[in-house]
Design a protein around this motif. Sequence first.
Motif, PDB file in Angstrom:
ATOM      1  N   ALA A 124       0.787  -1.093   0.067  1.00  0.00           N
ATOM      2  CA  ALA A 124      -0.125  -0.021  -0.100  1.00  0.00           C
ATOM      3  C   ALA A 124       0.934   1.275   0.017  1.00  0.00           C
ATOM      4  O   ALA A 124       1.880   1.238   0.644  1.00  0.00           O
ATOM      5  N   ARG A 125       0.351   2.231  -0.908  1.00  0.00           N
ATOM      6  CA  ARG A 125       1.214   3.425  -0.874  1.00  0.00           C
ATOM      7  C   ARG A 125       1.603   4.292   0.470  1.00  0.00           C
ATOM      8  O   ARG A 125       2.563   4.887   0.610  1.00  0.00           O
ATOM      9  N   SER A 126       0.745   4.100   1.450  1.00  0.00           N
ATOM     10  CA  SER A 126       0.683   4.790   2.718  1.00  0.00           C
ATOM     11  C   SER A 126       1.569   3.728   3.729  1.00  0.00           C
ATOM     12  O   SER A 126       2.107   4.394   4.826  1.00  0.00           O
ATOM     13  N   SER A 127       2.202   2.771   3.359  1.00  0.00           N
ATOM     14  CA  SER A 127       3.016   2.191   4.351  1.00  0.00           C
ATOM     15  C   SER A 127       4.147   2.716   4.340  1.00  0.00           C
ATOM     16  O   SER A 127       4.919   3.326   3.597  1.00  0.00           O
ATOM     17  N   ARG A 128       4.838   2.690   5.633  1.00  0.00           N
ATOM     18  CA  ARG A 128       6.261   3.306   5.843  1.00  0.00           C
ATOM     19  C   ARG A 128       7.109   2.350   5.626  1.00  0.00           C
ATOM     20  O   ARG A 128       7.182   1.171   5.922  1.00  0.00           O
ATOM     21  N   VAL A 129       8.362   2.576   4.885  1.00  0.00           N
ATOM     22  CA  VAL A 129       9.410   1.804   4.429  1.00  0.00           C
ATOM     23  C   VAL A 129       9.806   1.084   5.834  1.00  0.00           C
ATOM     24  O   VAL A 129      10.208  -0.170   5.575  1.00  0.00           O
ATOM     25  N   ARG A 130       9.940   1.629   6.974  1.00  0.00           N
ATOM     26  CA  ARG A 130      10.630   0.811   8.217  1.00  0.00           C
ATOM     27  C   ARG A 130       9.748  -0.448   8.594  1.00  0.00           C
ATOM     28  O   ARG A 130      10.211  -1.286   9.289  1.00  0.00           O
ATOM     29  N   HIS A 131       8.460  -0.199   8.133  1.00  0.00           N
ATOM     30  CA  HIS A 131       7.686  -1.622   8.550  1.00  0.00           C
ATOM     31  C   HIS A 131       7.694  -2.575   7.579  1.00  0.00           C
ATOM     32  O   HIS A 131       6.811  -3.445   7.766  1.00  0.00           O
ATOM     33  N   LEU A 132       8.548  -2.389   6.410  1.00  0.00           N
ATOM     34  CA  LEU A 132       8.155  -3.607   5.489  1.00  0.00           C
ATOM     35  C   LEU A 132       9.200  -4.581   5.474  1.00  0.00           C
ATOM     36  O   LEU A 132      10.238  -4.452   6.297  1.00  0.00           O
ATOM     37  N   SER A 133       8.950  -5.707   5.198  1.00  0.00           N
ATOM     38  CA  SER A 133       9.686  -6.893   5.287  1.00  0.00           C
ATOM     39  C   SER A 133      10.987  -6.623   4.025  1.00  0.00           C
ATOM     40  O   SER A 133      10.868  -5.824   3.351  1.00  0.00           O
ATOM     41  N   ARG A 134      12.155  -7.313   4.275  1.00  0.00           N
ATOM     42  CA  ARG A 134      13.181  -7.328   3.272  1.00  0.00           C
ATOM     43  C   ARG A 134      12.630  -7.218   1.966  1.00  0.00           C
ATOM     44  O   ARG A 134      13.055  -6.545   0.882  1.00  0.00           O
ATOM     45  N   GLY A 135      11.935  -8.529   1.584  1.00  0.00           N
ATOM     46  CA  GLY A 135      11.148  -8.655   0.226  1.00  0.00           C
ATOM     47  C   GLY A 135      10.390  -7.470   0.028  1.00  0.00           C
ATOM     48  O   GLY A 135      10.355  -7.128  -1.324  1.00  0.00           O
ATOM     49  N   GLU A 136       9.639  -6.901   0.574  1.00  0.00           N
ATOM     50  CA  GLU A 136       8.610  -5.733   0.257  1.00  0.00           C
ATOM     51  C   GLU A 136       9.520  -4.403  -0.040  1.00  0.00           C
ATOM     52  O   GLU A 136       9.175  -3.823  -0.848  1.00  0.00           O
ATOM     53  N   ARG A 137      10.744  -4.389   0.991  1.00  0.00           N
ATOM     54  CA  ARG A 137      11.456  -3.149   0.551  1.00  0.00           C
ATOM     55  C   ARG A 137      12.241  -3.361  -0.881  1.00  0.00           C
ATOM     56  O   ARG A 137      12.260  -2.353  -1.777  1.00  0.00           O
ATOM     57  N   ALA A 138      12.500  -4.497  -1.137  1.00  0.00           N
ATOM     58  CA  ALA A 138      13.224  -4.892  -2.470  1.00  0.00           C
ATOM     59  C   ALA A 138      12.047  -4.283  -3.797  1.00  0.00           C
ATOM     60  O   ALA A 138      12.374  -3.829  -4.757  1.00  0.00           O
ATOM     61  N   GLY A 139      10.903  -4.723  -3.334  1.00  0.00           N
ATOM     62  CA  GLY A 139       9.671  -4.328  -4.435  1.00  0.00           C
ATOM     63  C   GLY A 139       9.658  -2.763  -4.597  1.00  0.00           C
ATOM     64  O   GLY A 139       9.570  -2.503  -5.423  1.00  0.00           O
ATOM     65  N   VAL A 140       9.758  -2.187  -3.336  1.00  0.00           N
ATOM     66  CA  VAL A 140       9.608  -0.659  -3.432  1.00  0.00           C
ATOM     67  C   VAL A 140      10.912  -0.185  -4.434  1.00  0.00           C
ATOM     68  O   VAL A 140      10.874   0.728  -5.075  1.00  0.00           O
ATOM     69  N   CYS A 141      12.193  -0.596  -3.953  1.00  0.00           N
ATOM     70  CA  CYS A 141      13.342  -0.391  -4.698  1.00  0.00           C
ATOM     71  C   CYS A 141      13.198  -0.636  -6.049  1.00  0.00           C
ATOM     72  O   CYS A 141      13.674   0.096  -7.035  1.00  0.00           O
ATOM     73  N   LEU A 142      12.799  -1.849  -6.564  1.00  0.00           N
ATOM     74  CA  LEU A 142      12.552  -2.430  -7.825  1.00  0.00           C
ATOM     75  C   LEU A 142      11.683  -1.210  -8.515  1.00  0.00           C
ATOM     76  O   LEU A 142      12.067  -0.986  -9.831  1.00  0.00           O
ATOM     77  N   ALA A 143      10.454  -0.802  -7.897  1.00  0.00           N
ATOM     78  CA  ALA A 143       9.377  -0.019  -8.556  1.00  0.00           C
ATOM     79  C   ALA A 143      10.225   1.140  -8.708  1.00  0.00           C
ATOM     80  O   ALA A 143       9.945   1.990  -9.968  1.00  0.00           O
ATOM     81  N   MET A 144      11.131   1.580  -7.779  1.00  0.00           N
ATOM     82  CA  MET A 144      11.667   3.011  -8.159  1.00  0.00           C
ATOM     83  C   MET A 144      12.749   3.028  -9.182  1.00  0.00           C
ATOM     84  O   MET A 144      13.170   3.960  -9.904  1.00  0.00           O
ATOM     85  N   THR A 145      13.459   1.589  -9.311  1.00  0.00           N
ATOM     86  CA  THR A 145      14.465   1.705 -10.434  1.00  0.00           C
ATOM     87  C   THR A 145      13.959   1.397 -11.738  1.00  0.00           C
ATOM     88  O   THR A 145      14.094   1.926 -12.859  1.00  0.00           O
ATOM     89  N   LEU A 146      12.673   0.900 -11.840  1.00  0.00           N
ATOM     90  CA  LEU A 146      11.901   0.520 -13.265  1.00  0.00           C
ATOM     91  C   LEU A 146      11.314   1.900 -13.660  1.00  0.00           C
ATOM     92  O   LEU A 146      11.105   1.975 -14.827  1.00  0.00           O
TER      93      LEU A 146
END
Lengths: 337, 131
Positions: A124-146
């Motif tokens: 969810a867009r409203s989630s805070r990064v520090r509450h994410l799992s490693r895999g979820e954070r990877a998803g955010v980073c991937l989205a930002m890279t793509l």
Amino acid sequence: MTDNVIETCRLTKYYGAKAAVDQLSLTVPRGSVFAFLGRNGSGKTTTIRLLLGLETATRGTARVLGCDSQSLTPEMRNRIGYLTESHFAYGWMTIDECERFQSGGFRQWNRELFDAVIRHFGLARSSRVRHLSRGERAGVCLAMTLAPEPELLVLDDPALGLDPVARRALLEAILFVTRDERRTVFFSSHLLDDVERVADHIAILDGGVLRVLCPAEEFRRRVGAWIVRFEGPVPQLPPLAGLLGVTCLGNEMRVTVANELEAAEVALRSLSGVEIKSVPVGLDDAVVSYMDDRGRRRSLLQTIAGKTTSEPAGISPPDVGNLTPVRGLTPPGSPNE
Amino acid sequence: MSIEFQITPGSATPIYRQVVDQVRLAVAAGDLSAGDPLPSVRMLAEQLVVNPNTVARAFGDLVRDGVIESRHGQGVFIAAKRKVFADDERDRRLSAVLDGLLSEAAALDFSAAEVRAAVDRRLKEVGLRKR
């Protein structure tokens, strides 16, 4: 002129007296999905940082998208996407804030694509990064890279810490990028099943030295293995060109060879074993032959068993494909043999 | 009819070969027949999550062997069965696979009768044409 998005020439980086990258000459053709393999500490991350101008080379040159790595302008960096090994994002930001922050640095930003990746990872867009799992954070980073739709995507061990579902999403993202044949993905990985699925070119780095550089299918064709069974004890193996490794178990000898397959088969037949058969080599077998020092040391199992074998000492894996230029992609339907 | 591909990376059989084998088997078993469409290279690659060049390579081999045909602008279809090879070459290819089968069977200590029975059983399952 060949259309390479990455070209290095004798690229070398010393840390103290140790060469982390040693005279690396690498070419990555445009449009390829290029897997950069090697054990931990073999110099993959250092190479990537050199390519992006984040480290200064001791010697040699690197060019990315035709531009010297040491002088990449902001315009050039706009055309390159880089996903770091650590999947870094600021913990106090929400995903929405991550997008706003990151998009400020790029000329173009595909918001739908960012959204699609976030949704694909179930975020969810409203989630805070520090509450994410490693895999979820990877998803955010991937989205930002793509999202900036870079021409060249450099992914440093993108699958690190991902669960199987996220790994699959990553592979799909890589294939999605290459829908546009002008775009290139250069990624390092330890997951050879993933590499076999999506990569069409591979390079193997071993102790900072490039050992293999060729199309993935060609690499498999160039590595062969045989099992020779003997009546009595296993004899001494004669010197063999291209020898990658020998393991002996009971009265059987398994020999893995690169490049010189015909000569090897002839030599092995002359050993007069009771049976000799060629065994299929999977991509993982072939890669591991290069990476685990099997030729120079013994396999872990043999070390545990304390077995002495008739292995020749000091095998150095031969280079595969290093001497031939990397060819372009094979057009559909053309004979490949 | 259609075909459900099952791709296993990490196997000794390269992925392109797995695609080729599964199309051939589906044709032999009648799951696919002449004129049935296959997905495009791009679509199949994304469905199987493999590199498009791998699928292109598999389709290339299948076209070469006359299993599928590419119709310009329409896509790829299962080809009508036709003789791609001369009789000698057909025989040679069959012998080559038979030799592999027989040597493996001998190593596993099967008798000739057992091999024959196993081949018959499998033929029934796959359903090759009778003559």
